[in-house]
Design an enzyme around this catalytic site. Structure first.
Site, mmCIF file in Angstrom:
data_model
loop_
_atom_site.group_PDB
_atom_site.id
_atom_site.type_symbol
_atom_site.label_atom_id
_atom_site.label_comp_id
_atom_site.label_asym_id
_atom_site.label_seq_id
_atom_site.Cartn_x
_atom_site.Cartn_y
_atom_site.Cartn_z
ATOM 1 N N GLU A 1 -7.326 8.970 6.495
ATOM 2 C CA GLU A 1 -7.692 9.514 7.945
ATOM 3 C C GLU A 1 -7.818 10.871 7.604
ATOM 4 O O GLU A 1 -7.427 11.765 7.931
ATOM 5 C CB GLU A 1 -6.497 9.365 8.692
ATOM 6 C CG GLU A 1 -6.214 7.906 9.005
ATOM 7 C CD GLU A 1 -4.815 7.665 9.938
ATOM 8 O OE1 GLU A 1 -4.486 8.739 10.379
ATOM 9 O OE2 GLU A 1 -4.709 6.641 10.412
ATOM 10 N N GLU B 1 -3.696 -0.205 8.349
ATOM 11 C CA GLU B 1 -2.524 0.545 9.279
ATOM 12 C C GLU B 1 -2.552 -0.289 10.328
ATOM 13 O O GLU B 1 -3.631 -0.175 11.104
ATOM 14 C CB GLU B 1 -2.374 2.155 9.284
ATOM 15 C CG GLU B 1 -2.010 2.475 8.137
ATOM 16 C CD GLU B 1 -1.934 4.315 8.257
ATOM 17 O OE1 GLU B 1 -1.448 4.736 9.254
ATOM 18 O OE2 GLU B 1 -2.231 4.801 7.238
ATOM 19 N N HIS C 1 -3.015 11.075 1.031
ATOM 20 C CA HIS C 1 -2.537 10.663 2.383
ATOM 21 C C HIS C 1 -1.610 12.148 2.705
ATOM 22 O O HIS C 1 -0.486 12.137 2.978
ATOM 23 C CB HIS C 1 -1.333 9.672 2.126
ATOM 24 C CG HIS C 1 -0.984 9.122 3.592
ATOM 25 N ND1 HIS C 1 -1.328 7.509 3.817
ATOM 26 C CD2 HIS C 1 -0.959 9.442 4.808
ATOM 27 C CE1 HIS C 1 -0.971 7.226 4.986
ATOM 28 N NE2 HIS C 1 -0.826 8.574 5.706
ATOM 29 N N ASN D 1 -7.519 1.871 10.222
ATOM 30 C CA ASN D 1 -6.147 1.954 10.687
ATOM 31 C C ASN D 1 -6.357 1.890 12.078
ATOM 32 O O ASN D 1 -7.179 2.710 12.970
ATOM 33 C CB ASN D 1 -5.603 3.522 10.346
ATOM 34 C CG ASN D 1 -5.493 3.678 8.676
ATOM 35 O OD1 ASN D 1 -5.591 2.648 8.065
ATOM 36 N ND2 ASN D 1 -5.153 4.810 8.216
ATOM 37 N N ARG E 1 0.875 -1.133 0.032
ATOM 38 C CA ARG E 1 -0.076 0.147 0.150
ATOM 39 C C ARG E 1 0.811 1.338 0.178
ATOM 40 O O ARG E 1 1.763 1.390 0.949
ATOM 41 C CB ARG E 1 -0.823 0.091 1.202
ATOM 42 C CG ARG E 1 -1.639 1.363 1.384
ATOM 43 C CD ARG E 1 -2.460 1.427 2.732
ATOM 44 N NE ARG E 1 -3.048 2.611 2.644
ATOM 45 C CZ ARG E 1 -3.382 3.348 3.852
ATOM 46 N NH1 ARG E 1 -2.768 3.169 4.981
ATOM 47 N NH2 ARG E 1 -3.818 4.571 3.754
HETATM 48 C C1 FCB Z 1 -1.182 7.201 10.766
HETATM 49 C C2 FCB Z 1 -0.835 7.813 9.625
HETATM 50 C C3 FCB Z 1 0.513 7.316 9.205
HETATM 51 C C4 FCB Z 1 1.485 7.435 10.105
HETATM 52 C C5 FCB Z 1 1.009 6.542 11.470
HETATM 53 C C6 FCB Z 1 1.931 6.412 12.501
HETATM 54 O O1 FCB Z 1 -2.140 8.230 11.377
HETATM 55 O O2 FCB Z 1 -1.903 7.488 8.548
HETATM 56 O O3 FCB Z 1 0.985 8.196 7.895
HETATM 57 O O4 FCB Z 1 1.748 8.577 10.665
HETATM 58 O O5 FCB Z 1 -0.160 7.076 11.705
#
Ligand code: FCB
Length: 473
Positions: free
Chosen positions: A174, A376, A129, A302, A85
């Protein structure tokens, strides 16, 4: 290493066809921020403002992924992963944020996709992102509706170039962070501290998701479309009604606001009422909620930690960087975040694998029509090279625990299709610069040299075992 997790037992708990991956994002890994016609992003501007990044660093070099496709692909391959990803840098492809395309920027991603496919690795692309073209921020940024419209065009452009080879598309990563860290607390780029504008930004990020999802589906009905949201189980610090209400509010903004909009086409009423203290919602135009309620095939989850909240305290959470940020909780500044006494990572984030099972089962119960993917999950810990090895037992235990939590969810009937570790390799951790290491692979930030950590070796073994079990069936 805990023996509970050794052997085939854990691998055998995952279904055939499960996607095993690791994740990165463009600004965190690419570097080459001035190369080949790339435009500036809000992060390029932000990192140059004194005091914004704890170590004064920036993403100019990062881990040099732009110049070194082969190294990243080799790393993914060395772990035996089935997927990678990564995100597209919008200003690399559209330097001014409009429809003018920078062919060289697009060629980088096309080459990366080809290199992955040549190794049998499936790309999962994130469209946003957090690296908004600075030109669009100059025109007002996410509080401007036009930014969402430009994003719909960008999605069309990216898909037209890569959609013949890429099926998995995550629209926005996010939006909570992009809106509330970017425009309310100011911890992230563009560093604005405008609570009311941050609520407008959140709406336009969701509109951007809807427009992008529709553009992709229109071009390829078989595309697998997703949105990436960061979820946290939220617990009240006590039975006191003030704390219970604080938990409702944080759960509302963090966990319900974006899912309800994307998957049900309406913002939760209680959260709208809370935000009305600072916003008149005049930014919601007729038809917006229908646009936002676009087809979603997979919900990208995530997950890092959990929250315990009170109604009596300044709204700084453990995740806030010490860069003089304001509140990330507009209209909820009376809320405080407290420790539940659990062990923490180097970010100060409390570790609770069971919280991942809790979130996955809750999301499945609420939205049974979508599949779920963990896109994530991971932990920062300080790492040291010793004799060419990185022994990182804490990260290893974190990954093991959270994979077991995923398996628990699968066994409870959750249609979980993927797990992506954050991150493939150490990289630029936003306001924390290079001070926090999340990689399964260690990166020497001076030389760029990569060394697989013990956690990466273990994860690679597990993935190989899981994949070969299933191929043998
Ligand atoms: C998330 C982000 C990623 C990274 C992690 C630790 O919130 O999407 O880019 O910073 O945290």
């Amino acid at each position: 290493m805990s023996n509970d997790f050794d052997g085939p037992a854990l691998a055998a708990r995952f279904p055939a066809g499960f996607t095993w991956g690791a994740a990165t994002s463009s600004y965190q890994v690419e570097g080459s921020t001035g190369a080949d016609g790339r435009g500036k992003s809000i992060w390029d501007a932000f990192v140059n403002e004194p005091g914004r990044v704890v170590d004064g660093s920036n993403g100019d070099t990062a881990i040099d992924s732009y110049r070194n496709i082969a190294a990243d692909v080799a790393t993914v391959k060395s772990l035996g992963l089935s997927s990678y990803r990564f995100s597209l840098s919008w200003p690399r492809i559209c330097p001014d944020g409009d429809a003018r395309v920078n062919a060289k920027g697009l060629a980088y991603y096309s080459d990366l996709v080809d290199a992955l496919l040549a190794e049998g690795i499936t790309p999962w692309i994130t469209l946003y992102h957090w690296d908004l073209p600075q030109a669009l921020e100059d025109a007002g940024g996410w509080p401007e509706r036009a930014t969402a419209e430009r994003f719909g065009e960008f999605a069309r452009i990216a898909h037209a170039a890569l959609g013949d080879r890429v099926k998995h598309w995550i629209t926005v990563n996010e939006p909570w962070c992009a809106a509330f860290l970017g425009y309310s607390s100011g911890e992230h780029a563009p560093g604005r501290r405008e609570p009311a504008a941050s609520v407008t930004a959140a709406h336009h990020l969701m509109l951007a998701h809807g427009l992008a999802a529709r553009a992709i589906k229109a071009a390829d009905p078989d595309a697998i479309v997703s949105i990436g949201l960061n979820f946290y189980p939220v617990h009240a610090a006590s039975d006191n009604p003030v704390d219970v209400d604080a938990a409702r509010r944080v759960d509302g903004v963090q966990n319900r606001w974006f899912t309800e909009a994307a998957l049900r086409g309406a913002y939760p009423e209680d959260v709208v009422e809370d935000f009305k203290a600072i916003s008149d919602f005049s930014f919601v135009e007729d038809g917006d909620m229908d646009q936002i309620h676009a087809p979603v095939d997979v919900l990208s989850v995530n997950y890092y930690s959990r929250f315990t909240v009170t109604g009596n305290g300044g709204a700084t959470s453990a995740s806030a960087a010490p860069t003089g940020a304001g509140s990330a909780w507009p209209a909820n500044e009376h809320i405080g975040f407290v420790s539940a006494g659990l062990p923490v990572t180097d970010m100060g984030w409390e570790i609770e694998p069971a919280g991942l099972t809790e979130m996955l089962t809750r999301l499945h119960a609420g939205y049974p029509e979508v599949k779920l993917a963990v896109t994530e999950n991971g932990a920062a810990f300080p790492d040291k090279i010793e004799d060419g090895r990185i022994h990182d037992p804490e990260r290893l235990e974190y990954v093991q625990g959270h994979l077991a939590a995923c398996a628990d969810a699968v066994e409870a009937g959750v249609p979980l299709v993927a797990y992506f570790a954050w991150s493939l390799a150490d990289n630029f951790e936003w306001a924390w610069g290079y001070t926090k290491r999340f990689g399964l692979v260690y990166v020497d930030f001076e030389t760029g040299e990569r060394t697989v950590k013990d956690s990466g070796r273990w994860y690679g073994d597990l993935v190989r075992r899981a994949r070969s079990n299933r191929e043998a069936e």
